[in-house]
Structure formats: structure tokens, C-alpha cells
Design a protein around this motif. Structure first.
Motif, PDB file in Angstrom:
ATOM      1  N   LEU A  79      54.753  47.278  43.384  1.00  8.87           N
ATOM      2  CA  LEU A  79      53.548  46.577  42.933  1.00  8.87           C
ATOM      3  C   LEU A  79      52.444  47.523  42.482  1.00  8.87           C
ATOM      4  O   LEU A  79      51.702  47.220  41.560  1.00  8.87           O
ATOM      5  CB  LEU A  79      53.025  45.654  44.034  1.00  8.87           C
ATOM      6  CG  LEU A  79      53.946  44.503  44.412  1.00  8.87           C
ATOM      7  CD1 LEU A  79      53.350  43.707  45.567  1.00  8.87           C
ATOM      8  CD2 LEU A  79      54.208  43.608  43.232  1.00  8.87           C
ATOM      9  N   CYS A  80      52.316  48.679  43.128  1.00  8.48           N
ATOM     10  CA  CYS A  80      51.252  49.627  42.756  1.00  8.48           C
ATOM     11  C   CYS A  80      51.410  50.128  41.329  1.00  8.48           C
ATOM     12  O   CYS A  80      50.421  50.348  40.628  1.00  8.48           O
ATOM     13  CB  CYS A  80      51.237  50.820  43.708  1.00  8.48           C
ATOM     14  SG  CYS A  80      50.599  50.453  45.355  1.00  8.48           S
ATOM     15  N   SER A  81      52.636  50.308  40.893  1.00  5.41           N
ATOM     16  CA  SER A  81      52.863  50.877  39.565  1.00  5.41           C
ATOM     17  C   SER A  81      53.354  49.868  38.531  1.00  5.41           C
ATOM     18  O   SER A  81      53.508  50.216  37.366  1.00  5.41           O
ATOM     19  CB  SER A  81      53.863  52.033  39.650  1.00  5.41           C
ATOM     20  OG  SER A  81      55.094  51.572  40.157  1.00  5.41           O
ATOM     21  N   LYS A  82      53.563  48.612  38.942  1.00  7.25           N
ATOM     22  CA  LYS A  82      54.117  47.648  37.989  1.00  7.25           C
ATOM     23  C   LYS A  82      53.297  46.384  37.787  1.00  7.25           C
ATOM     24  O   LYS A  82      53.674  45.539  36.987  1.00  7.25           O
ATOM     25  CB  LYS A  82      55.543  47.275  38.388  1.00  7.25           C
ATOM     26  CG  LYS A  82      56.510  48.428  38.208  1.00  7.25           C
ATOM     27  CD  LYS A  82      57.929  47.991  38.402  1.00  7.25           C
ATOM     28  CE  LYS A  82      58.867  49.171  38.174  1.00  7.25           C
ATOM     29  NZ  LYS A  82      60.262  48.800  38.383  1.00  7.25           N
ATOM     30  N   VAL A  83      52.183  46.208  38.512  1.00  2.00           N
ATOM     31  CA  VAL A  83      51.322  45.041  38.279  1.00  2.00           C
ATOM     32  C   VAL A  83      50.256  45.428  37.256  1.00  2.00           C
ATOM     33  O   VAL A  83      49.500  46.381  37.458  1.00  2.00           O
ATOM     34  CB  VAL A  83      50.670  44.538  39.583  1.00  2.00           C
ATOM     35  CG1 VAL A  83      49.562  43.534  39.297  1.00  2.00           C
ATOM     36  CG2 VAL A  83      51.717  43.919  40.486  1.00  2.00           C
ATOM     37  N   ASN A  84      50.205  44.694  36.163  1.00  5.72           N
ATOM     38  CA  ASN A  84      49.252  44.950  35.088  1.00  5.72           C
ATOM     39  C   ASN A  84      47.882  44.419  35.500  1.00  5.72           C
ATOM     40  O   ASN A  84      47.667  43.203  35.554  1.00  5.72           O
ATOM     41  CB  ASN A  84      49.737  44.269  33.804  1.00  5.72           C
ATOM     42  CG  ASN A  84      48.871  44.572  32.624  1.00  5.72           C
ATOM     43  OD1 ASN A  84      47.686  44.864  32.747  1.00  5.72           O
ATOM     44  ND2 ASN A  84      49.451  44.489  31.445  1.00  5.72           N
ATOM     45  N   LEU A  85      46.958  45.313  35.783  1.00  6.72           N
ATOM     46  CA  LEU A  85      45.624  44.916  36.252  1.00  6.72           C
ATOM     47  C   LEU A  85      44.773  44.254  35.181  1.00  6.72           C
ATOM     48  O   LEU A  85      43.789  43.591  35.494  1.00  6.72           O
ATOM     49  CB  LEU A  85      44.879  46.137  36.803  1.00  6.72           C
ATOM     50  CG  LEU A  85      45.445  46.758  38.072  1.00  6.72           C
ATOM     51  CD1 LEU A  85      44.645  47.996  38.460  1.00  6.72           C
ATOM     52  CD2 LEU A  85      45.476  45.758  39.209  1.00  6.72           C
ATOM     53  N   THR A  86      45.136  44.409  33.919  1.00  4.62           N
ATOM     54  CA  THR A  86      44.342  43.785  32.854  1.00  4.62           C
ATOM     55  C   THR A  86      44.702  42.318  32.662  1.00  4.62           C
ATOM     56  O   THR A  86      44.032  41.621  31.914  1.00  4.62           O
ATOM     57  CB  THR A  86      44.528  44.523  31.510  1.00  4.62           C
ATOM     58  OG1 THR A  86      45.908  44.468  31.131  1.00  4.62           O
ATOM     59  CG2 THR A  86      44.064  45.960  31.606  1.00  4.62           C
ATOM     60  N   SER A  87      45.719  41.839  33.363  1.00  2.02           N
ATOM     61  CA  SER A  87      46.199  40.479  33.114  1.00  2.02           C
ATOM     62  C   SER A  87      45.591  39.412  34.026  1.00  2.02           C
ATOM     63  O   SER A  87      45.908  38.238  33.882  1.00  2.02           O
ATOM     64  CB  SER A  87      47.729  40.445  33.215  1.00  2.02           C
ATOM     65  OG  SER A  87      48.167  40.704  34.529  1.00  2.02           O
ATOM     66  N   PHE A  88      44.706  39.798  34.962  1.00  2.00           N
ATOM     67  CA  PHE A  88      44.080  38.804  35.835  1.00  2.00           C
ATOM     68  C   PHE A  88      42.691  39.283  36.263  1.00  2.00           C
ATOM     69  O   PHE A  88      42.359  40.453  36.127  1.00  2.00           O
ATOM     70  CB  PHE A  88      44.961  38.501  37.060  1.00  2.00           C
ATOM     71  CG  PHE A  88      45.165  39.649  38.011  1.00  2.00           C
ATOM     72  CD1 PHE A  88      44.492  39.695  39.219  1.00  2.00           C
ATOM     73  CD2 PHE A  88      46.041  40.686  37.709  1.00  2.00           C
ATOM     74  CE1 PHE A  88      44.685  40.749  40.101  1.00  2.00           C
ATOM     75  CE2 PHE A  88      46.246  41.739  38.587  1.00  2.00           C
ATOM     76  CZ  PHE A  88      45.563  41.768  39.788  1.00  2.00           C
ATOM     77  N   LYS A  89      41.881  38.348  36.770  1.00  2.00           N
ATOM     78  CA  LYS A  89      40.499  38.652  37.154  1.00  2.00           C
ATOM     79  C   LYS A  89      40.451  39.270  38.550  1.00  2.00           C
ATOM     80  O   LYS A  89      41.114  38.808  39.470  1.00  2.00           O
ATOM     81  CB  LYS A  89      39.661  37.374  37.150  1.00  2.00           C
ATOM     82  CG  LYS A  89      39.476  36.791  35.783  1.00  2.00           C
ATOM     83  CD  LYS A  89      38.626  35.533  35.853  1.00  2.00           C
ATOM     84  CE  LYS A  89      38.492  34.926  34.478  1.00  2.00           C
ATOM     85  NZ  LYS A  89      37.693  33.702  34.497  1.00  2.00           N
ATOM     86  N   HIS A  90      39.611  40.309  38.690  1.00  2.00           N
ATOM     87  CA  HIS A  90      39.391  40.967  39.972  1.00  2.00           C
ATOM     88  C   HIS A  90      38.204  41.917  39.827  1.00  2.00           C
ATOM     89  O   HIS A  90      37.719  42.171  38.720  1.00  2.00           O
ATOM     90  CB  HIS A  90      40.644  41.715  40.429  1.00  2.00           C
ATOM     91  CG  HIS A  90      41.203  42.633  39.384  1.00  2.00           C
ATOM     92  ND1 HIS A  90      40.698  43.885  39.147  1.00  2.00           N
ATOM     93  CD2 HIS A  90      42.191  42.453  38.492  1.00  2.00           C
ATOM     94  CE1 HIS A  90      41.376  44.443  38.164  1.00  2.00           C
ATOM     95  NE2 HIS A  90      42.283  43.595  37.739  1.00  2.00           N
ATOM     96  N   SER A  91      37.744  42.465  40.932  1.00  2.00           N
ATOM     97  CA  SER A  91      36.541  43.311  40.927  1.00  2.00           C
ATOM     98  C   SER A  91      36.767  44.690  40.311  1.00  2.00           C
ATOM     99  O   SER A  91      35.807  45.363  39.948  1.00  2.00           O
ATOM    100  CB  SER A  91      36.005  43.477  42.348  1.00  2.00           C
ATOM    101  OG  SER A  91      36.916  44.232  43.133  1.00  2.00           O
ATOM    102  N   LEU A  92      38.004  45.133  40.180  1.00  2.00           N
ATOM    103  CA  LEU A  92      38.286  46.445  39.598  1.00  2.00           C
ATOM    104  C   LEU A  92      38.312  46.407  38.069  1.00  2.00           C
ATOM    105  O   LEU A  92      38.384  47.450  37.429  1.00  2.00           O
ATOM    106  CB  LEU A  92      39.642  46.972  40.101  1.00  2.00           C
ATOM    107  CG  LEU A  92      39.744  47.232  41.597  1.00  2.00           C
ATOM    108  CD1 LEU A  92      41.192  47.525  41.975  1.00  2.00           C
ATOM    109  CD2 LEU A  92      38.834  48.374  41.995  1.00  2.00           C
ATOM    110  N   ARG A  93      38.254  45.248  37.503  1.00  2.14           N
ATOM    111  CA  ARG A  93      38.396  45.078  36.049  1.00  2.14           C
ATOM    112  C   ARG A  93      37.439  45.959  35.232  1.00  2.14           C
ATOM    113  O   ARG A  93      37.856  46.541  34.233  1.00  2.14           O
ATOM    114  CB  ARG A  93      38.212  43.605  35.709  1.00  2.14           C
ATOM    115  CG  ARG A  93      38.747  43.196  34.392  1.00  2.14           C
ATOM    116  CD  ARG A  93      40.026  42.409  34.505  1.00  2.14           C
ATOM    117  NE  ARG A  93      40.594  42.340  33.176  1.00  2.14           N
ATOM    118  CZ  ARG A  93      40.865  41.242  32.543  1.00  2.14           C
ATOM    119  NH1 ARG A  93      40.699  40.095  33.138  1.00  2.14           N
ATOM    120  NH2 ARG A  93      41.341  41.267  31.334  1.00  2.14           N
ATOM    121  N   PRO A  94      36.174  46.100  35.616  1.00  2.61           N
ATOM    122  CA  PRO A  94      35.282  46.959  34.824  1.00  2.61           C
ATOM    123  C   PRO A  94      35.726  48.425  34.775  1.00  2.61           C
ATOM    124  O   PRO A  94      35.356  49.152  33.868  1.00  2.61           O
ATOM    125  CB  PRO A  94      33.934  46.836  35.543  1.00  2.61           C
ATOM    126  CG  PRO A  94      33.996  45.544  36.275  1.00  2.61           C
ATOM    127  CD  PRO A  94      35.446  45.382  36.662  1.00  2.61           C
TER     128      PRO A  94
END
Length: 178
Positions: A79-94
């Protein structure tokens, strides 16, 4: 669909108290399945709610009532290397500045892969991806139901949300379903 080894043991396993808006409380999946009403909105429940995700997963996986032919949830999800963080809302997005950013790219070894989890605890944050259910259907992309815990510990931001991901073979990543 991959399932737990022994779903019946999950039903009576003691969990943190979960309160409902009608005043009722539950302490395990069996009670949770039979409870009527909405979950009360309070901080203790937000924390306890994650312990009941397996109950929801059992219902979604049609493992309620339990069947004796269930298999163990297996496979490394990375999950650390395969979940695309740009595809959902969260606080790390900026902080995300690339199209297919991952927790490993953002935080390196501080993003810790576990069995079906990824955790980053640092910089005053608690960010956890916890895979609850993996769905494999013939001729369909794999789907993954993930409980996302997103907390900024020195502020008032807290988010606890289930997110469905689909495995994108072309990118080799889990991408949030729209």
C-alpha cells in the motif's frame, strides 16, 4: 473474493464500545449486525468505528452469516508504494506534486508497510491505509476497500473514511474509484 480464515470467530471477538444515536451500544460484530439506528457522532465512536470495519467487510463479502469454506486474506498489497495519493481527498494532498505520488515517495522509509496496511506517523500526523476487503472477479480489475485514517494531531483535523480502489494495471497502482 478473498475472505478470512474463520469468520465465525470475528463475530464474537470483543471490540471497543460503539454507541448509537438511540442510546444503544455494541461490543462485537454479532451485536453490531442486529443493532438499529445510526452511529452516534462523537470522538470515541470515530476511534472505535475502525474496529467494526471487519463487520462491514463480512457483510459486503457475504460472509454473514459465516460459512465454513472461507479462505485466508492473502497477498502483499504494498500500500505504501502502490496507492495513488492523487486519486482521493486527504490532508496530504497539498504536498503531492507528481501525478502518481505514493506515501513512499513522500516520506521514504517513514511510511511503513505492514500486512495489508501502510502507516505514516510523523510531522504531527497519523496517516494509515488499512485494507479491509479485496475483491477479485474474472475479467474485472481487482478492487480494494481501504479504511483511511487521516489525523493532524496538533490540530482539529480528523478524517476516517472508507475508500474503494481499483487496481490500474497500466500504472501498477491502486487508484480510488470515482
Amino acid at each position: 473474493m478473498e475472505k478470512l480464515q474463520n469468520t465465525s470467530s470475528e463475530l464474537t471477538l470483543s471490540r471497543p464500545k460503539l454507541e448509537f444515536s438511540n442510546g444503544g451500544t455494541v461490543f462485537n460484530c454479532e451485536q453490531y449486525f442486529h443493532k438499529e439506528g445510526d452511529i452516534a457522532e462523537n470522538s470515541a465512536n470515530y476511534s472505535a468505528r475502525s474496529h467494526y470495519l471487519i463487520c462491514d467487510a463480512l457483510r459486503v463479502a457475504k460472509a454473514w452469516p459465516p460459512k465454513s469454506s472461507a479462505r485466508k486474506f492473502d497477498g502483499d498489497l504494498s500500500l505504501c508504494s502502490k496507492v495513488n495519493l492523487t486519486s482521493f481527498k486527504h490532508s496530504l494532498r497539498p504536498r503531492v506534486d507528481t501525478e502518481n505520488a505514493t506515501l513512499t515517495q513522500l516520506f521514504g522509509v517513514e511510511a511503513v508497510d505492514g500486512v495489508n496496511t501502510c502507516t505514516f506517523q510523523g510531522e504531527g500526523r497519523n496517516f494509515v491505509l488499512n485494507a479491509v476487503l479485496r475483491v477479485k472477479e474474472e475479467e474485472e480489475p481487482q478492487k480494494l476497500w481501504v479504511w483511511v485514517t487521516d489525523e493532524i494531531l496538533d490540530a482539529t483535523y480528523r478524517s476516517y473514511a472508507p475508500v474503494w480502489f481499483t487496481f490500474d494495471e497500466t500504472k501498477g497502482m491502486w487508484v480510488a474509484s470515482k
